[in-house]
Design an enzyme around this catalytic site. Structure first.
Site, PDB file in Angstrom:
ATOM      1  N   ARG A  74      -1.546   3.682 -11.781  1.00  0.00           N
ATOM      2  CA  ARG A  74      -2.381   3.141 -12.867  1.00  0.00           C
ATOM      3  C   ARG A  74      -3.285   4.230 -13.440  1.00  0.00           C
ATOM      4  NH1 ARG A  74      -3.750  -2.680  -9.972  1.00  0.00           N
ATOM      5  NH2 ARG A  74      -1.590  -3.390  -9.875  1.00  0.00           N
ATOM      6  N   LYS A 124       9.244  -3.905  -3.463  1.00  0.00           N
ATOM      7  CA  LYS A 124       8.198  -2.938  -3.765  1.00  0.00           C
ATOM      8  C   LYS A 124       6.844  -3.435  -3.272  1.00  0.00           C
ATOM      9  CE  LYS A 124       6.071  -0.995  -7.884  1.00  0.00           C
ATOM     10  NZ  LYS A 124       6.058  -1.000  -9.325  1.00  0.00           N
ATOM     11  N   LYS A 173      -3.714  -8.676 -10.553  1.00  0.00           N
ATOM     12  CA  LYS A 173      -2.377  -9.155 -10.919  1.00  0.00           C
ATOM     13  C   LYS A 173      -1.854 -10.224  -9.954  1.00  0.00           C
ATOM     14  CE  LYS A 173      -1.178  -4.912 -13.407  1.00  0.00           C
ATOM     15  NZ  LYS A 173      -0.086  -3.968 -13.763  1.00  0.00           N
ATOM     16  N   GLU A 180      12.077 -15.488  -4.152  1.00  0.00           N
ATOM     17  CA  GLU A 180      12.045 -14.681  -5.389  1.00  0.00           C
ATOM     18  C   GLU A 180      13.379 -13.956  -5.595  1.00  0.00           C
ATOM     19  OE1 GLU A 180      10.058 -14.057  -7.847  1.00  0.00           O
ATOM     20  OE2 GLU A 180       8.027 -14.648  -7.290  1.00  0.00           O
ATOM     21  N   TYR A 191       8.764   9.334  -6.178  1.00  0.00           N
ATOM     22  CA  TYR A 191       8.223  10.516  -6.850  1.00  0.00           C
ATOM     23  C   TYR A 191       8.605  11.781  -6.090  1.00  0.00           C
ATOM     24  CZ  TYR A 191       5.746   6.757  -9.053  1.00  0.00           C
ATOM     25  OH  TYR A 191       5.491   5.594  -9.721  1.00  0.00           O
ATOM     26  N   SER A 196       3.488   4.955  -5.773  1.00  0.00           N
ATOM     27  CA  SER A 196       2.566   6.080  -5.983  1.00  0.00           C
ATOM     28  C   SER A 196       1.586   6.274  -4.831  1.00  0.00           C
ATOM     29  CB  SER A 196       1.817   5.892  -7.297  1.00  0.00           C
ATOM     30  OG  SER A 196       1.116   4.664  -7.308  1.00  0.00           O
ATOM     31  N   LYS A 254       7.964  -8.067  -5.752  1.00  0.00           N
ATOM     32  CA  LYS A 254       6.948  -7.054  -6.013  1.00  0.00           C
ATOM     33  C   LYS A 254       5.601  -7.637  -5.618  1.00  0.00           C
ATOM     34  CE  LYS A 254       4.736  -4.305  -9.606  1.00  0.00           C
ATOM     35  NZ  LYS A 254       4.852  -3.744 -10.964  1.00  0.00           N
TER      36      LYS A 254
HETATM   37  C1  PBG Z   1       3.603  -2.075 -13.926  1.00  0.00           C
HETATM   38  C2  PBG Z   1       4.155  -1.190 -12.873  1.00  0.00           C
HETATM   39  C3  PBG Z   1       3.423  -0.744 -11.781  1.00  0.00           C
HETATM   40  C4  PBG Z   1       4.247   0.084 -11.065  1.00  0.00           C
HETATM   41  C5  PBG Z   1       5.481   0.120 -11.705  1.00  0.00           C
HETATM   42  N1  PBG Z   1       5.408  -0.689 -12.833  1.00  0.00           N
HETATM   43  C6  PBG Z   1       2.006  -0.964 -11.425  1.00  0.00           C
HETATM   44  C7  PBG Z   1       1.484  -2.313 -11.421  1.00  0.00           C
HETATM   45  O1  PBG Z   1       2.193  -3.299 -11.224  1.00  0.00           O
HETATM   46  O2  PBG Z   1       0.293  -2.417 -11.635  1.00  0.00           O
HETATM   47  C8  PBG Z   1       3.806   0.783  -9.822  1.00  0.00           C
HETATM   48  C9  PBG Z   1       4.499   2.007  -9.444  1.00  0.00           C
HETATM   49  C10 PBG Z   1       3.799   2.845  -8.457  1.00  0.00           C
HETATM   50  O3  PBG Z   1       2.687   2.589  -7.970  1.00  0.00           O
HETATM   51  O4  PBG Z   1       4.406   3.864  -8.130  1.00  0.00           O
HETATM   52  N2  PBG Z   1       4.417  -3.014 -14.469  1.00  0.00           N
END
Ligand code: PBG
Length: 330
Positions: free
Chosen positions: A206, A254, A223, A239, A319, A280, A196
């Site tokens: 978010r 992701k 992050k 990973e 989505y 998203s 990720k």
């Molecule tokens: C947080 C989480 C995130 C997403 C899924 N779980 C956002 C992040 O890591 O800040 C993102 C999903 C998306 O953008 O569709 N643990």
């Protein structure tokens, strides 16, 4: 000049094209992420994600019935947590009667065949908007893992089928697997967010949960100390192999479309199922262009998801799942 080999012969009409199609997208490929909030009989559209809403538990159950009837067999759950329930430890995350736990129970009661995949991460529950507990201004990896184990066991107790840790702490897959085995949840699976990346494409998500890292000079502003650096590729394999060794059942990569090189590389190396998250921001870009008439919405959705599958995904978190299912069922 005679051209003996002509690729266009097999593209002459739609029947012959169908015969030689290599990748077929079906509703079996989809996992629909859904956002849940407190209350009864309410639904709030998320402005940065056209077509997507937060719903109360009752309407979430209704939506799950509809998704299942369209052929979507899995949902990935996210909770909108009210500010007064947030703390640094994310304590609300393992409340037996918390919103997540009640949602899991309600969906499994109403639609037992629906595979329920709760998100396992502290950010929606953290006053700082981080996936980790903060100790002395830093993300405390091992304390976070202890919290994630408590959260995971509470999701399993509520009836979850597959846990989806999205936090990127080191060693958390092994910790969660151990916690599940010790508590008798031998059949609860883990889809681990193995690769990720720290990505700007998570912005709309978010907004949906109000979970962005808080602006506070005493805590990390982003992050990047736990999510991966998008300049890196070899590290993704490292990973992935660690999460496989720790007992993950499914490996997640992701975001999706900008990261298909990683998907195809991982596909060549591992035999476990691969999940790809069409995130998203990818969804929002597509919708924004379609709303402006710059792209054909339906064609762009089917093409995007098919290309993710072609790269090596066994399942796609998107989505657009419901919309795509409606298109595929036509
Ligand atoms: C947080 C989480 C995130 C997403 C899924 N779980 C956002 C992040 O890591 O800040 C993102 C999903 C998306 O953008 O569709 N643990």
């Amino acid at each position: 000049m005679i051209i003996y080999s002509r690729n266009r012969r097999l593209r002459t009409n739609s029947s012959i094209r169908a015969l030689v199609q290599e990748t077929i997208l079906t509703t079996n490929d989809f996992v629909m992420p859904i956002f849940v909030m407190e209350g009864i009989n309410q639904q709030e559209p998320i402005s940065s994600m056209p077509g997507i809403s937060r719903r109360t538990v009752d309407l979430t159950v209704k939506e799950c019935r509809e998704l299942f009837s369209l052929g979507i067999k899995a949902v990935n759950l996210y909770m909108k947590v009210s500010e007064d329930l947030k703390d640094n430890l994310g304590t609300e995350a393992w409340n037996k009667n918390g919103l997540m736990q009640n949602t899991i129970k309600a969906i499994k009661d109403a639609v037992p065949g629906m595979i329920v995949m709760p998100d396992v991460a502290l950010d929606p529950y953290s006053i700082y908007g981080h996936d980790g507990i903060i100790t002395n201004g830093k993300i405390d990896n091992d304390a976070t893992n202890d919290a994630l184990v408590k959260m995971s066991v509470s999701h399993a107790e509520a009836g979850a089928d597959v846990l989806a840790p999205s936090d990127m702490m080191d060693g958390r897959v092994a910790a969660i697997r151990t916690g599940l085995e010790e508590n008798g949840f031998t059949d609860v699976a883990i889809v681990s967010y193995a690769a990720k990346y720290a990505s700007s494409f998570y912005g709309p998500f978010r907004n949906a949960l109000d979970s962005a890292p808080k602006k506070n000079q005493d805590i990390p502003k982003d992050k990047k100390t736990y999510q991966m650096d998008f300049h890196n590729s070899r590290e993704a394999m490292d990973e992935v192999l660690k999460d496989v060794a720790e007992g993950a059942d499914i490996i997640m990569i992701k975001p999706g479309i900008p990261y298909l090189d990683i998907v195809s590389k991982v596909r060549e190396t591992i035999d476990l199922p691969i999940a790809v998250y069409h995130v998203s921001g990818e969804y929002a870009m597509l919708k924004a262009a379609a709303q402006n008439g710059w792209l054909d919405n339906d064609q762009a959705i089917i093409e995007s998801l098919t290309c993710i599958k072609r790269a090596g995904a066994d399942m796609i978190f998107t989505y657009a799942a419901k919309e795509a299912a409606l298109l595929l069922n036509q």
